[in-house]
Design a protein around this motif. Structure first.
Motif, PDB file in Angstrom:
ATOM      1  N   GLU A  83      -0.191  -5.037  17.539  1.00 29.86           N
ATOM      2  CA  GLU A  83       0.876  -4.813  16.648  1.00 29.86           C
ATOM      3  C   GLU A  83       0.516  -4.267  15.291  1.00 29.86           C
ATOM      4  OE1 GLU A  83       3.473  -8.183  16.593  1.00 29.86           O
ATOM      5  OE2 GLU A  83       3.868  -8.034  18.970  1.00 29.86           O
ATOM      6  N   PRO A  84       1.073  -3.402  14.702  1.00 36.98           N
ATOM      7  CA  PRO A  84       0.747  -2.996  13.354  1.00 36.98           C
ATOM      8  C   PRO A  84       1.070  -3.937  12.514  1.00 36.98           C
ATOM      9  CG  PRO A  84       2.948  -2.095  13.914  1.00 36.98           C
ATOM     10  CD  PRO A  84       2.313  -2.788  15.198  1.00 36.98           C
ATOM     11  N   ALA A  85      -0.130  -4.252  11.573  1.00 29.24           N
ATOM     12  CA  ALA A  85      -0.095  -5.149  10.572  1.00 29.24           C
ATOM     13  C   ALA A  85       1.204  -5.279   9.664  1.00 29.24           C
ATOM     14  CB  ALA A  85      -1.434  -5.266   9.998  1.00 29.24           C
ATOM     15  N   ALA A  86       1.820  -6.247   9.058  1.00 28.53           N
ATOM     16  CA  ALA A  86       2.755  -6.075   8.246  1.00 28.53           C
ATOM     17  C   ALA A  86       2.071  -5.684   6.942  1.00 28.53           C
ATOM     18  CB  ALA A  86       3.355  -7.441   8.272  1.00 28.53           C
ATOM     19  N   PRO A  87       2.830  -4.939   6.142  1.00 23.64           N
ATOM     20  CA  PRO A  87       2.326  -4.559   4.770  1.00 23.64           C
ATOM     21  C   PRO A  87       2.190  -5.791   3.998  1.00 23.64           C
ATOM     22  CG  PRO A  87       4.893  -3.853   4.990  1.00 23.64           C
ATOM     23  CD  PRO A  87       4.165  -4.230   6.351  1.00 23.64           C
ATOM     24  N   GLU A  88       1.065  -5.633   3.258  1.00 21.53           N
ATOM     25  CA  GLU A  88       0.905  -6.851   2.334  1.00 21.53           C
ATOM     26  C   GLU A  88       1.931  -6.636   1.159  1.00 21.53           C
ATOM     27  OE1 GLU A  88      -2.667  -8.606  -0.425  1.00 21.53           O
ATOM     28  OE2 GLU A  88      -3.128  -6.777   0.666  1.00 21.53           O
ATOM     29  N   LEU A  89       2.622  -8.009   0.902  1.00 20.88           N
ATOM     30  CA  LEU A  89       3.760  -8.090   0.019  1.00 20.88           C
ATOM     31  C   LEU A  89       2.993  -7.869  -1.383  1.00 20.88           C
ATOM     32  CD1 LEU A  89       5.937 -10.738   1.333  1.00 20.88           C
ATOM     33  CD2 LEU A  89       6.351  -8.535   1.573  1.00 20.88           C
ATOM     34  N   GLU A  90       3.915  -7.156  -2.250  1.00 19.35           N
ATOM     35  CA  GLU A  90       3.342  -7.073  -3.649  1.00 19.35           C
ATOM     36  C   GLU A  90       3.984  -7.964  -4.681  1.00 19.35           C
ATOM     37  OE1 GLU A  90       3.940  -3.005  -4.641  1.00 19.35           O
ATOM     38  OE2 GLU A  90       2.988  -2.164  -2.916  1.00 19.35           O
ATOM     39  N   THR A  91       3.326  -8.298  -5.638  1.00 14.84           N
ATOM     40  CA  THR A  91       3.912  -9.137  -6.755  1.00 14.84           C
ATOM     41  C   THR A  91       4.458  -8.403  -7.863  1.00 14.84           C
ATOM     42  OG1 THR A  91       2.465 -10.992  -5.819  1.00 14.84           O
ATOM     43  CG2 THR A  91       3.775 -11.299  -8.059  1.00 14.84           C
ATOM     44  N   PRO A  92       5.684  -8.078  -7.989  1.00 11.41           N
ATOM     45  CA  PRO A  92       6.185  -7.125  -9.070  1.00 11.41           C
ATOM     46  C   PRO A  92       5.851  -7.912 -10.457  1.00 11.41           C
ATOM     47  CG  PRO A  92       7.719  -7.228  -7.204  1.00 11.41           C
ATOM     48  CD  PRO A  92       6.766  -8.338  -6.810  1.00 11.41           C
ATOM     49  N   LEU A  93       6.091  -7.085 -11.360  1.00  8.61           N
ATOM     50  CA  LEU A  93       6.162  -7.616 -12.541  1.00  8.61           C
ATOM     51  C   LEU A  93       7.405  -8.147 -13.122  1.00  8.61           C
ATOM     52  CD1 LEU A  93       4.118  -4.852 -14.397  1.00  8.61           C
ATOM     53  CD2 LEU A  93       3.263  -6.966 -13.823  1.00  8.61           C
ATOM     54  N   PRO A  94       7.692  -9.192 -13.733  1.00  5.16           N
ATOM     55  CA  PRO A  94       9.211  -9.776 -14.187  1.00  5.16           C
ATOM     56  C   PRO A  94       9.691  -8.677 -15.121  1.00  5.16           C
ATOM     57  CG  PRO A  94       7.154 -11.068 -15.327  1.00  5.16           C
ATOM     58  CD  PRO A  94       6.523 -10.075 -14.288  1.00  5.16           C
TER      59      PRO A  94
END
Length: 398
Positions: A83-94
């Motif tokens: 199965e295609p790997a889920a995209p790595e979640l990013e940590t946005p700037l506050p």
């Protein structure tokens, strides 16, 4: 000769011939040494003998060597498709400090405006022609005639009273006048907190090409960076690419997207998005609507319908009108029509880092009576910032 004797001789001859024929046939069928007997009716060819099978060799018997066992059949295992790997979640700037971090970018695009005003105000002779030139500079910066006149009148009075035109003093005077026009004390907060069990609902509206979908995605990043949970509603069903684009933005920060097939009823998509937000206990639901020309009455009425349908499920806390800051007066005409249809609560000005003129902020607020709450200062994912008047003025005044 006796007949009996003749019959006996005939029988003997027949017997001799029969025995001779038997031995003759036997001799012809005998096996040539080193060769295996070929039986009638069976074609010659290799045959596999059982391990205990005997065969005739020169009148004797010998055990046939055991046949070589066939190689084992290897089972071919076809791997299952991964199965295609889920995209790595990013940590946005506050959101806190975003505009400060983007201040240099804003200064590059607006410094000529501020520097020109400071040079005029610091000149040795502030005659009538100079004041008119100052007013023209403000007007060409899209600040509007009324606001430009008010700023010039205020500056003329204060310069006469103070009797000074030092660079730092003139800069301080101009800074105060610009902040007064922009509204330093205006409430620019976005209502993103849930109320009870219902999430805050933000509708994003505007004409085609202003960057509504991108602004919706970037706003989701701002809120996730501040610790909020977000659901996105792809209510722009006229453009398939809009839903896919919003899906990409959501996947980067873990925000689910409610979407339907192209051409679906946008009001129903918006309704489902709010329902999903309630079901998942999300803090905020952001609804991206289709771009529409402000002159198209039918499309504007449809936008009003989207808002009314959503309000059957939850109140709409914010209606953000996305304006392209480079369009100037045309953007203001668009803004007036949208404000009449859906009660705009805030402005998101995009492309402020390009050829936009900073005065548009003053004029749009004066015309609509609603504050600029967000500004887009670049094409990066974290280039949307809550608008801070003091950071803005300090950036354009070198």
């Amino acid at each position: 000769m006796d007949i009996t004797l003749l019959a006996s001789l005939a029988v003997a001859v027949v017997l001799l011939l029969s025995v001779g024929g038997f031995f003759l046939v036997r001799t012809r069928r005998s096996v040539t040494p080193g060769k295996e007997e070929t039986k009638p009716g069976i074609a010659e060819g290799p045959r596999t003998a059982a391990p205990e099978e005997e065969r005739e060799e020169d009148g004797g018997t010998a055990l046939a060597p055991p046949a070589q066992a066939p190689p084992p059949v290897r089972e071919t295992i076809v791997p299952e498709e991964a199965e295609p790997a889920a995209p790595e979640l990013e940590t946005p700037l506050p959101s806190a400090g975003r505009m400060v971090r983007l201040r240099a970018r804003l200064a590059r695009s607006q410094s000529s405006f501020g520097q020109g005003l400071l040079n005029l105000l610091s000149s040795d002779s502030l005659d009538e022609d100079t004041w008119e030139e100052i007013e023209d500079t403000l007007i060409t910066a899209d600040i509007g005639v009324t606001s430009a006149t008010q700023i010039v009148d205020g500056l003329r009075t204060r310069v006469k009273v103070l009797g000074t035109r030092g660079h730092d003093e003139v800069r301080a005077l101009l800074r105060e006048e610009l902040l007064a026009q922009i509204g330093a004390d205006t409430d620019r907060s976005l209502r993103t907190e849930p109320h009870g069990e219902r999430p805050a609902v933000i509708m994003v509206v505007g004409v085609n090409g202003t960057g509504k979908t991108t602004t919706s995605g970037k706003l989701a990043r701002v809120l996730v960076g501040d610790g909020r949970t977000v659901v996105l509603g792809a209510a722009d069903t006229f453009r398939a690419a809009a839903s896919e684009q919003l899906e990409t933005w959501g996947s980067r920060v873990g925000a689910p997207v409610v979407r339907r097939e192209e051409g679906a009823d946008p009001a129903s998509v918006a309704f489902d998005a709010v329902a999903r937000g309630i079901e998942e206990g999300a803090d905020t639901v952001i609804i991206d609507t289709a771009g529409r020309l402000h002159t198209k009455t039918g499309l504007m009425d449809e936008l009003g319908k989207v808002k009314r349908v959503v309000e059957k499920k939850s109140q709409v806390d914010e209606v953000l009108l996305v304006l392209d800051a480079t369009t100037g007066q045309n953007g203001l005409r668009q803004a007036r029509v949208f404000a009449e249809v859906v009660n705009v609560t805030g402005i998101a000005l995009t492309k402020m880092d390009g050829t936009a003129k900073g005065g548009i902020i003053v004029q749009v607020q004066r015309e609509l009576g609603v504050p600029v709450k967000l500004v887009g200062l670049g094409e990066g994912p974290d280039d949307l910032a809550p608008f801070d008047p003091e950071v803005f003025v300090d950036a354009i005044l070198p």
